[in-house]
Design a protein around this motif. Sequence first.
Motif, short mmCIF file in Angstrom:
data_model
loop_
_atom_site.label_atom_id
_atom_site.label_comp_id
_atom_site.label_asym_id
_atom_site.label_seq_id
_atom_site.Cartn_x
_atom_site.Cartn_y
_atom_site.Cartn_z
N LEU A 1 65.48 33.22 -7.12
CA LEU A 1 66.65 33.61 -7.92
C LEU A 1 66.61 35.10 -8.23
N PHE A 2 65.42 35.62 -8.51
CA PHE A 2 65.29 37.05 -8.77
C PHE A 2 65.65 37.86 -7.53
N THR A 3 65.19 37.41 -6.36
CA THR A 3 65.49 38.10 -5.11
C THR A 3 67.00 38.08 -4.83
N ILE A 4 67.63 36.95 -5.06
CA ILE A 4 69.08 36.84 -4.85
C ILE A 4 69.83 37.78 -5.79
N SER A 5 69.41 37.83 -7.04
CA SER A 5 70.08 38.71 -8.01
C SER A 5 69.95 40.18 -7.61
N LYS A 6 68.81 40.57 -7.04
CA LYS A 6 68.64 41.95 -6.55
C LYS A 6 69.60 42.24 -5.41
N ALA A 7 69.84 41.23 -4.56
CA ALA A 7 70.69 41.42 -3.38
C ALA A 7 72.17 41.50 -3.73
N MET A 8 72.54 41.13 -4.92
CA MET A 8 73.96 41.15 -5.29
C MET A 8 74.53 42.57 -5.28
N ASN B 1 74.78 46.86 -0.39
CA ASN B 1 75.95 47.23 0.41
C ASN B 1 75.63 47.35 1.90
N HIS B 2 74.38 47.64 2.22
CA HIS B 2 73.96 47.82 3.61
C HIS B 2 72.98 46.70 3.99
N TRP B 3 73.38 45.90 4.96
CA TRP B 3 72.62 44.69 5.28
C TRP B 3 72.11 44.72 6.72
N GLY B 4 70.93 44.18 6.90
CA GLY B 4 70.42 43.92 8.23
C GLY B 4 70.46 42.43 8.50
N VAL B 5 71.13 42.01 9.57
CA VAL B 5 71.25 40.60 9.93
C VAL B 5 70.34 40.34 11.13
N ILE B 6 69.29 39.56 10.91
CA ILE B 6 68.27 39.37 11.94
C ILE B 6 68.55 38.10 12.73
N ILE B 7 68.72 38.27 14.04
CA ILE B 7 68.95 37.16 14.96
C ILE B 7 67.61 36.71 15.53
N GLY B 8 67.29 35.44 15.36
CA GLY B 8 66.03 34.91 15.87
C GLY B 8 66.13 34.53 17.33
N LEU B 9 65.09 34.82 18.09
CA LEU B 9 65.10 34.54 19.52
C LEU B 9 64.16 33.41 19.92
N ASP C 1 62.91 49.19 9.13
CA ASP C 1 63.44 49.44 7.79
C ASP C 1 63.45 50.94 7.49
N ASN C 2 64.51 51.37 6.79
CA ASN C 2 64.59 52.74 6.28
C ASN C 2 65.46 52.73 5.03
N ASP C 3 65.79 53.89 4.53
CA ASP C 3 66.52 53.97 3.26
C ASP C 3 67.93 53.40 3.35
N TRP C 4 68.45 53.25 4.57
CA TRP C 4 69.83 52.75 4.70
C TRP C 4 69.93 51.29 4.28
N TYR C 5 68.97 50.48 4.65
CA TYR C 5 69.04 49.04 4.40
C TYR C 5 68.79 48.73 2.92
N ASP C 6 69.65 47.87 2.38
CA ASP C 6 69.45 47.38 1.01
C ASP C 6 68.88 45.96 0.99
N ALA C 7 69.21 45.16 2.01
CA ALA C 7 68.77 43.77 2.06
C ALA C 7 68.85 43.25 3.49
N PHE C 8 68.16 42.14 3.73
CA PHE C 8 68.13 41.53 5.05
C PHE C 8 68.44 40.04 4.95
N ILE C 9 69.06 39.53 6.03
CA ILE C 9 69.31 38.09 6.15
C ILE C 9 68.66 37.61 7.45
N LYS D 1 62.27 44.77 -0.61
CA LYS D 1 63.71 44.59 -0.52
C LYS D 1 64.03 43.12 -0.35
N PRO D 2 65.20 42.67 -0.80
CA PRO D 2 65.54 41.25 -0.64
C PRO D 2 65.61 40.84 0.82
#
Length: 344
Positions: A239-246, A249-257, A296-304, A321-322
Amino acid sequence: MPESLDCGIPYTLIFPDIEIKGKKVLIQLPDGLKQFSLTIANCIREKYGVEPIIHMESIYGACDLQYNQIFSILNPDIIIHIGHSEYPNYIASPLSLPENIRKRIVFVKALSKIDVDETLVLRALEILNSYNVKNISVALTAQHTHLYNKIFNIISNKKYNIIESNGLAPYYEPGQIIGCDFRPVLNKKIDGYIFLGGGEFHPLGLYLATLKPIAQIDLYSNTVRDFTPIGAKYYKKRLFTISKAMEANHWGVIIGLKTGQYRPFIINMIIKMLSKKQYVLLSSENINEINLRSIDNDWYDAFIITSCPRIPIDDLIDYEKPVLTPGEAYMALAGKIDNYMFPW
């Protein structure tokens, strides 16, 4: 009829009713069974007259068969996959496991020879009584599925109200759960669970999927413990991690292979969810802290993570980071943490 094979190890191997043939056979084992790999390989060689190859890579389930490299290089006649249940083919993309490949994979049960004692079940019931649990269900892992009826009958004879699990045929036995799929034991009427299995991986997933009290019976250590406080601690962290991600604005979406973990319908859903945010699509077969830090760098705020929902929970829970599951990302983007969504 399925064939029982006793190779002199603490597990009974149950082969399905199909012909094991071909000169080259690859054997895949979970890490906990690899100590018996040589004995199992020799046993299969003697029984079926095949030439076994022991696969050394860690295999985390039937969603991680790694067949791309295996069939393109070794090209075995059959993969004998021991200890994990077959992954439902409708959960992942058909690209993950084409039918012509699926036909060359044999899923073999490995049932533990350790029996469950009634005193352990009674101690588990005492733990659930402390939470005033009225409706009980039984959950267990693949190696203990043959003990479901015994535990069910013990609880029934003690006049407890037990809610039966019918499994998820043809994939899961009654009461059986895997790390990312708890449907066989999900029921709104259930107040608490007796879980049969070792470690924290499966009971943690069960707790996050239900948020209900869990009494864990571990046959390997012959112990019973209240898993509820452990699960609640992880839940608060999520819940704490989710609240941080709210605020992200900049997200990384990771596709699993990995085989069985490429889920384009989840990826497309997340892209729609991020329509008002900025995002970058990333891909990786092995998702861990090392390769996450490499991108990861300063651009990313969170990852999915769109592949295995256990990676954010078990491997990256302490990342600064979340790092979220798809369900958690939905909660963060919707600004709602009152209805926790796990695992999807």
